[in-house]
Design a protein around this motif. Structure first.
Motif, PDB file in Angstrom:
ATOM      1  N   THR A  95       1.947  10.701  11.850  1.00 65.08           N
ATOM      2  CA  THR A  95       2.857  10.097  10.816  1.00 65.08           C
ATOM      3  C   THR A  95       2.588   8.738  10.888  1.00 65.08           C
ATOM      4  O   THR A  95       3.585   7.831  11.700  1.00 65.08           O
ATOM      5  CB  THR A  95       4.383  10.345  11.055  1.00 65.08           C
ATOM      6  N   VAL A  96       1.760   8.099  10.096  1.00 68.09           N
ATOM      7  CA  VAL A  96       1.511   6.671  10.182  1.00 68.09           C
ATOM      8  C   VAL A  96       2.483   5.846   9.386  1.00 68.09           C
ATOM      9  O   VAL A  96       2.528   6.233   8.303  1.00 68.09           O
ATOM     10  CB  VAL A  96       0.068   6.275   9.928  1.00 68.09           C
ATOM     11  N   ASP A  97       3.474   4.961  10.109  1.00 76.60           N
ATOM     12  CA  ASP A  97       4.273   4.174   9.179  1.00 76.60           C
ATOM     13  C   ASP A  97       3.548   3.424   7.968  1.00 76.60           C
ATOM     14  O   ASP A  97       2.405   2.884   8.247  1.00 76.60           O
ATOM     15  CB  ASP A  97       5.102   3.330  10.254  1.00 76.60           C
ATOM     16  N   LEU A  98       4.266   3.210   6.859  1.00 71.57           N
ATOM     17  CA  LEU A  98       3.796   2.675   5.809  1.00 71.57           C
ATOM     18  C   LEU A  98       3.614   1.218   5.916  1.00 71.57           C
ATOM     19  O   LEU A  98       2.642   0.470   5.667  1.00 71.57           O
ATOM     20  CB  LEU A  98       4.786   2.808   4.694  1.00 71.57           C
ATOM     21  N   PHE A  99       4.554   0.522   6.880  1.00 76.93           N
ATOM     22  CA  PHE A  99       4.540  -0.728   7.316  1.00 76.93           C
ATOM     23  C   PHE A  99       3.067  -1.212   8.286  1.00 76.93           C
ATOM     24  O   PHE A  99       2.285  -2.080   7.674  1.00 76.93           O
ATOM     25  CB  PHE A  99       5.668  -1.107   8.306  1.00 76.93           C
ATOM     26  N   LEU A 100       2.618  -0.097   8.826  1.00 78.52           N
ATOM     27  CA  LEU A 100       1.661  -0.186   9.810  1.00 78.52           C
ATOM     28  C   LEU A 100       0.336  -0.165   8.771  1.00 78.52           C
ATOM     29  O   LEU A 100      -0.512  -0.943   9.010  1.00 78.52           O
ATOM     30  CB  LEU A 100       1.481   0.648  10.898  1.00 78.52           C
ATOM     31  N   ARG A 101       0.397   0.759   7.856  1.00 74.34           N
ATOM     32  CA  ARG A 101      -0.556   0.972   6.789  1.00 74.34           C
ATOM     33  C   ARG A 101      -1.007  -0.308   5.975  1.00 74.34           C
ATOM     34  O   ARG A 101      -2.007  -0.654   5.801  1.00 74.34           O
ATOM     35  CB  ARG A 101      -0.520   2.245   5.991  1.00 74.34           C
ATOM     36  N   VAL A 102       0.034  -0.832   5.574  1.00 76.16           N
ATOM     37  CA  VAL A 102       0.103  -2.155   4.674  1.00 76.16           C
ATOM     38  C   VAL A 102      -0.533  -3.365   5.637  1.00 76.16           C
ATOM     39  O   VAL A 102      -1.288  -4.085   5.315  1.00 76.16           O
ATOM     40  CB  VAL A 102       1.566  -2.503   4.159  1.00 76.16           C
ATOM     41  N   VAL A 103      -0.011  -3.332   6.892  1.00 77.82           N
ATOM     42  CA  VAL A 103      -0.709  -4.492   7.759  1.00 77.82           C
ATOM     43  C   VAL A 103      -1.968  -4.304   7.982  1.00 77.82           C
ATOM     44  O   VAL A 103      -2.676  -5.236   8.057  1.00 77.82           O
ATOM     45  CB  VAL A 103       0.126  -4.439   9.142  1.00 77.82           C
ATOM     46  N   ILE A 104      -2.489  -2.910   8.287  1.00 77.99           N
ATOM     47  CA  ILE A 104      -4.052  -2.796   8.278  1.00 77.99           C
ATOM     48  C   ILE A 104      -4.748  -3.191   7.084  1.00 77.99           C
ATOM     49  O   ILE A 104      -5.781  -4.086   7.180  1.00 77.99           O
ATOM     50  CB  ILE A 104      -4.134  -1.232   8.570  1.00 77.99           C
ATOM     51  N   MET A 105      -4.237  -2.767   5.919  1.00 73.56           N
ATOM     52  CA  MET A 105      -4.957  -3.464   4.662  1.00 73.56           C
ATOM     53  C   MET A 105      -4.834  -4.828   4.338  1.00 73.56           C
ATOM     54  O   MET A 105      -6.026  -5.396   4.209  1.00 73.56           O
ATOM     55  CB  MET A 105      -4.389  -2.440   3.487  1.00 73.56           C
ATOM     56  N   ILE A 106      -3.853  -5.316   4.479  1.00 74.68           N
ATOM     57  CA  ILE A 106      -3.854  -6.720   4.352  1.00 74.68           C
ATOM     58  C   ILE A 106      -4.475  -7.559   5.371  1.00 74.68           C
ATOM     59  O   ILE A 106      -5.253  -8.620   5.051  1.00 74.68           O
ATOM     60  CB  ILE A 106      -2.096  -7.310   4.164  1.00 74.68           C
ATOM     61  N   THR A 107      -4.391  -7.269   6.508  1.00 70.00           N
ATOM     62  CA  THR A 107      -5.379  -7.793   7.615  1.00 70.00           C
ATOM     63  C   THR A 107      -6.655  -7.695   7.315  1.00 70.00           C
ATOM     64  O   THR A 107      -7.623  -8.591   7.603  1.00 70.00           O
ATOM     65  CB  THR A 107      -4.920  -7.308   8.825  1.00 70.00           C
ATOM     66  N   LEU A 108      -7.249  -6.567   6.991  1.00 68.17           N
ATOM     67  CA  LEU A 108      -8.649  -6.476   6.558  1.00 68.17           C
ATOM     68  C   LEU A 108      -9.052  -7.361   5.493  1.00 68.17           C
ATOM     69  O   LEU A 108     -10.189  -7.933   5.431  1.00 68.17           O
ATOM     70  CB  LEU A 108      -9.153  -4.897   6.258  1.00 68.17           C
TER      71      LEU A 108
END
Length: 432
Positions: A293-306
């Motif tokens: 269960t990957v947190d939405l905050f973590l998913r957003v951080v991954i995409m913005i960082t990339l």
């Protein structure tokens, strides 16, 4: 005869004449206005037009600001107090300040936790931003992310401790094996961190979060300007080293690594950030194990960082290309290997050249964090567009709320800009 001779001798003054004051038109306000505002006829016309525009703007804005109401509980009461006069309804700021800063779900009694995390952030950034401070303070900078995670999210303190131990294990492995082979040290460090995290996950008891010192706060309860700050600081901190790695990979002599970096950079730069945010919200969870269960905050951080790392990579590549070839040859003549040459000679100079571009990307990234409101994350703009304007008390208040949001973002972005200018002057990038 002697009197006549005495009159023909030139008189020589023995004391200096007191200096005369400069002409009035060469000093003070008159000189400044003549040189900057009325130096020529076209400039004088532009000055008069600009003053007329400023007067028109202030004459319409100042009464609205000065007649503002701060102590009512709804827009209707504001209009009753103003009684037809022009004035702002700043009461929405005093009434909903906690939602604007912390969101509408973060526990009120826990506001001290993000406040303390912000204060510790300033302390952690000090040795990074101002390199005259003792290097020993960097130890606190290294552990700050884990402290901030525990303060904001709460729960068991064992979680950030295990995460910290994983990074320590990765650093030890890389330090030991990275000198012989960078790839072995890098991938070995990743493997060591994964092992430590998995072992630590089994050792943490299931009820640890319920009996923790700090109450657990889920990511969906984060909001307001606090969420923008968290996304901005986290993504900028992660995207700079990733961007350096991508820039070096794009210049690599190994075709596979070079083309992977080229394809990644060009693809990310060609896709809008809002598209990547939708991918993070809907599709990114499919790339993780089914039971994860990957947190939405973590998913957003991954995409913005990339997203931001691709732009930073191009900025740093420009700095690398701006260095003369002699710098690379000097590193070779000293017998330095590739990691040593990059760390000691090439990257310090390239990063100095790239400071304006990196800051430009960082400022744009911080402002782009407001786009998370389109995927139902209630940041500052999401709070304004959602719960506040949707309420019956404040439906119709726009300028006050959006002006407050603009003011907060301006303060942060202006501070970043001023720091970058100070750093450029300190490093004397135009002379060295």
């Amino acid at each position: 005869m002697s009197d006549t001779h005495a009159q023909t001798v030139a008189f020589v003054r023995e004391t200096e004449i007191p200096p005369a004051p400069p002409p009035g038109r060469e000093t003070g306000v008159y000189k400044w206005m003549r040189e900057n505002l009325f130096s020529s006829i076209p400039n004088s016309i532009l000055t008069i037009v600009a003053l007329a525009l400023i007067y028109s703007l202030l004459s319409g804005t100042l009464p609205w600001l000065l007649n503002g109401v701060w102590n009512t509980s709804s827009l209707q009461e504001c209009r009753e107090v103003l009684d037809g006069q022009v004035g702002a309804c700043f009461s929405v700021l005093t009434e909903r300040w906690n939602q604007l800063l912390y969101g509408f779900k973060y526990p009120v009694e826990e506001y001290w936790r993000p406040n303390l995390a912000l204060l510790l952030l300033l302390i952690a950034l000090a040795p990074v931003l101002f390199f005259d401070l003792p290097r020993k303070l960097l130890a606190f900078t290294a552990v700050y992310p884990f402290i901030a995670f525990w303060l904001i999210w709460g729960g068991s303190i064992l979680v950030p401790i295990v995460a910290l131990l994983g990074f320590v294990a990765a650093g030890v492995v890389f330090q030991k094996y990275g000198k012989g082979s960078f790839a072995v040290g890098f991938f070995g460090g990743i493997l060591a961190a994964i092992v430590v995290w998995n072992v630590g996950g089994f050792l943490i008891p299931e009820g640890a979060s319920e009996n923790a010192m700090l109450a657990a706060v889920p990511s969906r309860d984060l909001g307001g300007f606090m969420l923008n700050m968290m996304l901005g600081v986290t993504c900028v901190s992660l995207s700079v080293p990733l961007g350096i790695a991508l820039a070096l990979g794009r210049q690599s002599s190994m075709p596979l690594i070079k083309w992977i970096c080229v394809v990644f950079i060009e693809f990310v730069r060609g896709v809008p950030l809002i598209t990547l945010l939708f991918v993070a919200s809907v599709m990114l969870s499919y790339f993780f194990p089914p039971d994860a269960t990957v947190d939405l905050f973590l998913r957003v951080v991954i995409m913005i960082t990339l997203f931001s790392s691709a732009y930073i990579a191009e900025v740093i590549r420009g700095g690398l290309a701006a260095l003369p070839k002699g710098q690379y040859e000097a590193a070779d003549s000293l017998g330095l290997d590739y990691p040593q040459a990059m760390r000691l000679i090439i990257l310090p100079q390239a990063l100095k050249i790239s400071i304006p571009g990196i800051v430009n990307v960082a400022v744009g990234l911080f402002k782009d964090t407001t786009l998370v409101s389109v995927i139902s994350m209630f940041d500052l703009v999401g709070m304004i567009r959602g719960p506040i304007l949707a309420s019956t008390e404040w439906n119709g208040v726009y300028w006050e709320l959006l002006g407050f949001a603009a003011f907060l973002f301006f303060v942060v972005c202006y501070g970043i800009s001023q720091y970058s200018q100070w750093l450029e002057r300190r490093l004397a990038t135009d002379h060295r």
